[in-house]
Scaffold this motif. Structure first.
Motif, short mmCIF file in Angstrom:
data_model
loop_
_atom_site.label_atom_id
_atom_site.label_comp_id
_atom_site.label_asym_id
_atom_site.label_seq_id
_atom_site.Cartn_x
_atom_site.Cartn_y
_atom_site.Cartn_z
N ALA A 46 4.17 36.64 43.95
CA ALA A 46 3.74 37.97 44.04
C ALA A 46 5.03 38.82 44.02
CB ALA A 46 2.90 37.95 45.53
N GLY A 47 4.63 40.10 43.60
CA GLY A 47 5.77 40.76 43.29
C GLY A 47 4.99 42.34 43.09
N PRO A 48 5.74 43.49 42.79
CA PRO A 48 5.16 44.43 42.77
C PRO A 48 4.49 44.75 41.03
CG PRO A 48 7.60 44.67 43.25
CD PRO A 48 7.28 43.30 43.02
N HIS A 49 3.37 45.43 41.23
CA HIS A 49 2.58 45.42 39.92
C HIS A 49 3.43 46.22 39.11
CE1 HIS A 49 -1.01 45.61 37.90
NE2 HIS A 49 -1.13 47.03 37.42
N GLY A 50 3.28 45.41 37.65
CA GLY A 50 4.21 46.43 36.74
C GLY A 50 5.62 45.54 36.45
N ASN A 51 6.08 45.16 37.75
CA ASN A 51 7.53 44.83 37.47
C ASN A 51 7.27 43.15 37.54
OD1 ASN A 51 8.66 47.02 37.47
ND2 ASN A 51 8.87 47.23 40.01
N LEU A 52 5.97 42.72 37.93
CA LEU A 52 5.92 40.95 38.08
C LEU A 52 5.88 40.60 36.62
CD1 LEU A 52 5.96 38.25 39.75
CD2 LEU A 52 3.48 38.68 39.98
N GLU A 53 6.51 39.82 35.93
CA GLU A 53 6.09 39.35 34.64
C GLU A 53 5.70 38.00 34.75
OE1 GLU A 53 9.64 39.88 31.94
OE2 GLU A 53 10.04 41.88 32.78
N ALA A 54 4.22 38.12 34.93
CA ALA A 54 3.75 36.59 35.21
C ALA A 54 3.88 35.47 34.25
CB ALA A 54 2.17 36.70 35.39
#
Length: 71
Positions: free
Chosen positions: A36-44
């Motif tokens: 999990a990470g900040p929306h927009g910064n998490l490059e899944a």
């Protein structure tokens, strides 16, 4: 993307995650692991391969442990 779950802005606003299943020796889903990470910064896409590998290793380890326990 089969076998992966992606979620954006779910329970916590601004958080995104990617998850994959962990299987027992019979192929049943018994757990899941996620990143999990900040929306927009998490490059899944950067985590997909590694997450699949970790889940496969966990599935294999659990399968071996279950076989050892039943022997």
């Amino acid at each position: 993307m089969g076998g992966l779950f992606r979620r954006g802005c779910g329970l916590i606003l601004g958080l995104s995650c990617i998850a994959a299943p962990v299987f027992d020796r019979r192929g049943r889903v018994i757990a899941a692991l996620s990143v999990a990470g900040p929306h927009g910064n998490l490059e899944a896409h950067r985590f997909e391969t590694t997450l699949r590998q970790v889940c496969a290793a966990a599935s294999n380890a659990l399968g071996r442990a279950q076989l050892t326990q039943t022997a």
